[in-house]
Design an enzyme around this catalytic site. Structure first.
Site, mmCIF file in Angstrom:
data_model
loop_
_atom_site.group_PDB
_atom_site.id
_atom_site.type_symbol
_atom_site.label_atom_id
_atom_site.label_comp_id
_atom_site.label_asym_id
_atom_site.label_seq_id
_atom_site.Cartn_x
_atom_site.Cartn_y
_atom_site.Cartn_z
ATOM 1 N N GLU A 55 2.289 18.258 36.559
ATOM 2 C CA GLU A 55 3.056 17.025 36.378
ATOM 3 C C GLU A 55 4.271 17.258 35.488
ATOM 4 O O GLU A 55 5.352 16.713 35.739
ATOM 5 C CB GLU A 55 2.179 15.924 35.755
ATOM 6 C CG GLU A 55 0.988 15.532 36.601
ATOM 7 C CD GLU A 55 -0.285 16.309 36.262
ATOM 8 O OE1 GLU A 55 -1.369 15.743 36.482
ATOM 9 O OE2 GLU A 55 -0.198 17.466 35.781
ATOM 10 N N CYS A 83 -3.916 14.797 32.342
ATOM 11 C CA CYS A 83 -4.375 14.937 30.961
ATOM 12 C C CYS A 83 -3.544 14.019 30.060
ATOM 13 O O CYS A 83 -2.524 13.472 30.492
ATOM 14 C CB CYS A 83 -4.246 16.393 30.521
ATOM 15 S SG CYS A 83 -2.543 16.891 30.181
#
Length: 149
Positions: A55, A83
């Site tokens: 990401e 996360c």
């Protein structure tokens, strides 16, 4: 009409390809409206940079292409549940929503869950950024994360 499933499948495909080449099994695709702008894979193994998550790579690429840190309205598609670091970056960038294929409960048997990071930071889900887990027919967790740790 936005095709969430095909974009999520692309993130999973990137994860599988990265894993086949010795990387961690994570991929991400960032889209704006009808257009995919950026993608990324987890490059921790290659770069030795702990922040080189899929990401984060997609966010960095998009910011560079657009020449701005504001990615308001973007939609992130991630092979795995993001996360806390990636979530924070997405919130700061203005990402509108996130779709992901496999959650921490799926990744745990393979050693890829971020649950311990959430716990260490005393963070709880859900967060303000909408996270939507999507089931992809024909793609199993074993096909992406396997073999088990």
């Amino acid at each position: 009409m936005l095709d969430h499933e095909s974009r999520l499948r692309e993130a999973v495909r990137l994860a599988q390809e990265n894993h086949r080449h010795g990387g961690r099994p994570f991929g991400a695709v960032l889209a704006f409206g009808e257009h995919v702008l950026a993608s990324g894979v987890n490059e921790i193994q290659r770069t030795h940079d702990i922040s080189a998550h899929a990401e984060m790579g997609a966010l960095r690429e998009a910011c560079k292409l657009l020449q701005r840190p504001n990615l308001s309205g973007g939609i992130m598609y991630a092979s795995g549940q993001p996360c806390p670091m990636c979530l924070a970056a997405m919130v700061l960038a203005g990402i509108k929503e996130v779709y992901y294929a496999f959650g921490n409960e799926d990744a745990a048997p393979y050693g890829f869950a971020s649950t311990q990071v959430y716990e260490a930071l005393h963070l709880q889900l859900p967060v303000a950024l909408p996270l939507k887990k999507m089931q992809l027919d024909g793609v199993s967790v074993d096909q992406v994360y396997g073999p088990k740790a």
